[in-house]
Each structure stands twice: as C-alpha cells, then as structure tokens.
Write a protein that holds these residues in place. Structure first.
Motif, PDB file in Angstrom:
ATOM      1  N   UNK A  69      -4.143 -55.003 -22.202  1.00  0.00           N
ATOM      2  CA  UNK A  69      -5.138 -54.647 -23.215  1.00  0.00           C
ATOM      3  C   UNK A  69      -6.383 -55.509 -23.024  1.00  0.00           C
ATOM      4  N   UNK A  70      -7.365 -54.951 -22.291  1.00  0.00           N
ATOM      5  CA  UNK A  70      -8.605 -55.711 -22.100  1.00  0.00           C
ATOM      6  C   UNK A  70      -9.772 -54.750 -21.881  1.00  0.00           C
ATOM      7  N   UNK A  71     -10.897 -55.119 -22.454  1.00  0.00           N
ATOM      8  CA  UNK A  71     -12.118 -54.324 -22.307  1.00  0.00           C
ATOM      9  C   UNK A  71     -12.464 -54.242 -20.826  1.00  0.00           C
ATOM     10  N   UNK A  72     -12.853 -53.047 -20.399  1.00  0.00           N
ATOM     11  CA  UNK A  72     -13.225 -52.823 -19.008  1.00  0.00           C
ATOM     12  C   UNK A  72     -12.116 -52.203 -18.175  1.00  0.00           C
ATOM     13  N   UNK A  73     -10.893 -52.164 -18.700  1.00  0.00           N
ATOM     14  CA  UNK A  73      -9.777 -51.606 -17.945  1.00  0.00           C
ATOM     15  C   UNK A  73      -9.751 -50.079 -18.075  1.00  0.00           C
ATOM     16  N   UNK A  74      -9.493 -49.400 -16.978  1.00  0.00           N
ATOM     17  CA  UNK A  74      -9.405 -47.929 -16.906  1.00  0.00           C
ATOM     18  C   UNK A  74      -8.001 -47.575 -16.451  1.00  0.00           C
ATOM     19  N   UNK A  75      -7.324 -46.688 -17.204  1.00  0.00           N
ATOM     20  CA  UNK A  75      -5.976 -46.276 -16.820  1.00  0.00           C
ATOM     21  C   UNK A  75      -5.791 -44.783 -17.066  1.00  0.00           C
ATOM     22  N   UNK A 129      -7.287 -37.796 -15.220  1.00  0.00           N
ATOM     23  CA  UNK A 129      -7.306 -37.856 -16.680  1.00  0.00           C
ATOM     24  C   UNK A 129      -7.024 -39.299 -17.055  1.00  0.00           C
ATOM     25  N   UNK A 130      -7.952 -39.915 -17.771  1.00  0.00           N
ATOM     26  CA  UNK A 130      -7.746 -41.318 -18.093  1.00  0.00           C
ATOM     27  C   UNK A 130      -8.506 -41.767 -19.314  1.00  0.00           C
ATOM     28  N   UNK A 131      -8.387 -43.057 -19.577  1.00  0.00           N
ATOM     29  CA  UNK A 131      -9.064 -43.680 -20.704  1.00  0.00           C
ATOM     30  C   UNK A 131      -9.521 -45.056 -20.266  1.00  0.00           C
ATOM     31  N   UNK A 132     -10.741 -45.406 -20.654  1.00  0.00           N
ATOM     32  CA  UNK A 132     -11.285 -46.729 -20.361  1.00  0.00           C
ATOM     33  C   UNK A 132     -11.580 -47.472 -21.645  1.00  0.00           C
ATOM     34  N   UNK A 133     -11.142 -48.713 -21.725  1.00  0.00           N
ATOM     35  CA  UNK A 133     -11.418 -49.540 -22.897  1.00  0.00           C
ATOM     36  C   UNK A 133     -12.845 -50.082 -22.809  1.00  0.00           C
ATOM     37  N   UNK A 134     -13.737 -49.516 -23.628  1.00  0.00           N
ATOM     38  CA  UNK A 134     -15.130 -49.967 -23.669  1.00  0.00           C
ATOM     39  C   UNK A 134     -15.396 -50.930 -24.824  1.00  0.00           C
ATOM     40  N   UNK A 135     -14.567 -50.865 -25.865  1.00  0.00           N
ATOM     41  CA  UNK A 135     -14.756 -51.667 -27.071  1.00  0.00           C
ATOM     42  C   UNK A 135     -13.428 -52.293 -27.492  1.00  0.00           C
ATOM     43  N   UNK A 136     -13.493 -53.465 -28.153  1.00  0.00           N
ATOM     44  CA  UNK A 136     -12.273 -54.122 -28.637  1.00  0.00           C
ATOM     45  C   UNK A 136     -11.475 -53.230 -29.588  1.00  0.00           C
ATOM     46  N   UNK A 137     -12.161 -52.461 -30.431  1.00  0.00           N
ATOM     47  CA  UNK A 137     -11.468 -51.643 -31.439  1.00  0.00           C
ATOM     48  C   UNK A 137     -10.648 -50.506 -30.814  1.00  0.00           C
ATOM     49  N   UNK A 138     -10.918 -50.179 -29.550  1.00  0.00           N
ATOM     50  CA  UNK A 138     -10.148 -49.123 -28.875  1.00  0.00           C
ATOM     51  C   UNK A 138      -8.785 -49.616 -28.395  1.00  0.00           C
ATOM     52  N   UNK A 139      -8.632 -50.903 -28.300  1.00  0.00           N
ATOM     53  CA  UNK A 139      -7.408 -51.471 -27.736  1.00  0.00           C
ATOM     54  C   UNK A 139      -6.347 -51.569 -28.833  1.00  0.00           C
ATOM     55  N   UNK A 140      -5.419 -50.628 -28.808  1.00  0.00           N
ATOM     56  CA  UNK A 140      -4.317 -50.602 -29.765  1.00  0.00           C
ATOM     57  C   UNK A 140      -3.023 -50.692 -28.964  1.00  0.00           C
ATOM     58  N   UNK A 141      -2.246 -51.757 -29.178  1.00  0.00           N
ATOM     59  CA  UNK A 141      -0.983 -51.888 -28.451  1.00  0.00           C
ATOM     60  C   UNK A 141       0.017 -50.805 -28.853  1.00  0.00           C
TER      61      UNK A 141
END
Length: 164
Positions: A69-75, A129-141
């Motif tokens: 869970x870190x901003x900038x990661x794409x999965x 098909x993916x998702x990239x964490x651009x903001x802290x609020x998007x990171x939900x464990x």
C-alpha cells in the motif's frame, strides 16, 4: 428446383451466422505490479477519481497478488480476449470491488465501494486492467477484486490483497 430455391434462401443466413461476433472467454495473461505508459484521460463518474486513464503499454515487473500500500504503485492484470472473428469490437464491462469501508475521497460524503464502466475492446487483443494509487485516501487494505463482464456473464475475476 425447390431445393435450389431453399438453398439460395438459406445461404445468406449461413454467412450471417458465420460472421456473428462472439466472446468465448477471457484468459488472464499475467498479474501483479506494473509500470505503465498512459494515454488519454476520460471523465467517468463511475470511478473514485472521476476519470479513467487509457494505458498505452503495461509491463509486469512483479508477478504477485500481494500489493504494498503506497502512493505511486500500479497493479492489475493483463488479459486476452478470446473469440471470433479476431479484430471485431465488443463492449465489455469492467468492475473493481474495493474492501470495506470503501475508498473515501475527503471531498465526498459517501465512500466508493466499486467502480463500473464500459469500454469497446477488440477480440484477440491483449490488454491491461489495473489501478494506480495516486492519493493516500485510495489506499484501503484488504481484498480488491477486478472483474470483466460481457453483459450479465462474468468472463474473468482476479483478486489482490492490499496491505499496509
């Protein structure tokens, strides 16, 4: 003569049935963490950030379903559309299910529990098909689930565990 007329009448039906577009399945090619090159951005209210960014290229750098869970990661995942005829365009629905309590944009009152949007894709193409964490609020464990649908038929599903 009657058989010849019947054959002549049925011939166009046979060709029409042969040319009908069909989706047999979706094959997941790889999954995990990616580096991507992005393209055009499209406004879409069905997503947490209000837009979808087209991905021009996606390179799998780590095959995994455990996501840090870190901003900038794409999965996400790359998938192949199997069907016929190759090159025909079809409409697919893409769904991402987020873990509880959902993604909570600080500027919105209600958390987002899923994204759902439709796009035209071509049979025979391998796509991302993916998702990239651009903001802290998007990171939900928790468990994030990606799905690909053809109308009411689920063609593919892949889950990832996002951890802190």
């Amino acid at each position: 003569m009657r058989a010849l007329v019947l054959f002549a009448l049925l011939l166009p039906v046979a060709f029409a049935a042969q040319a009908e577009t069909r989706i047999d399945r979706i094959d997941i090619v790889d999954k995990g963490i990616y580096t991507i090159e992005t393209g055009q951005q499209t406004q879409d209210t069905g997503t947490p950030t209000g837009e979808i960014t087209a991905v021009e290229t996606a390179r799998n750098v780590e095959a995994t379903t455990s996501i840090a869970a870190r901003v900038g990661l794409e999965f996400g995942l790359r998938y192949l559309i199997v069907g016929a005829p190759a090159g025909d365009e079809i409409s697919l629905d893409f769904v991402i299910l987020y873990p509880e309590p959902g993604l909570r944009d600080p500027q919105e009152e209600v958390p987002v529990k899923q994204s759902r949007y439709s796009r035209q894709k071509k049979i025979g193409d391998t796509l991302y098909l993916g998702y990239g964490f651009d903001n802290d609020w998007e990171i939900v464990p928790g468990t994030w689930t990606f799905q690909i649908w053809d109308k009411d038929r689920k063609l593919a599903e892949q889950s990832f565990t996002v951890g802190r």
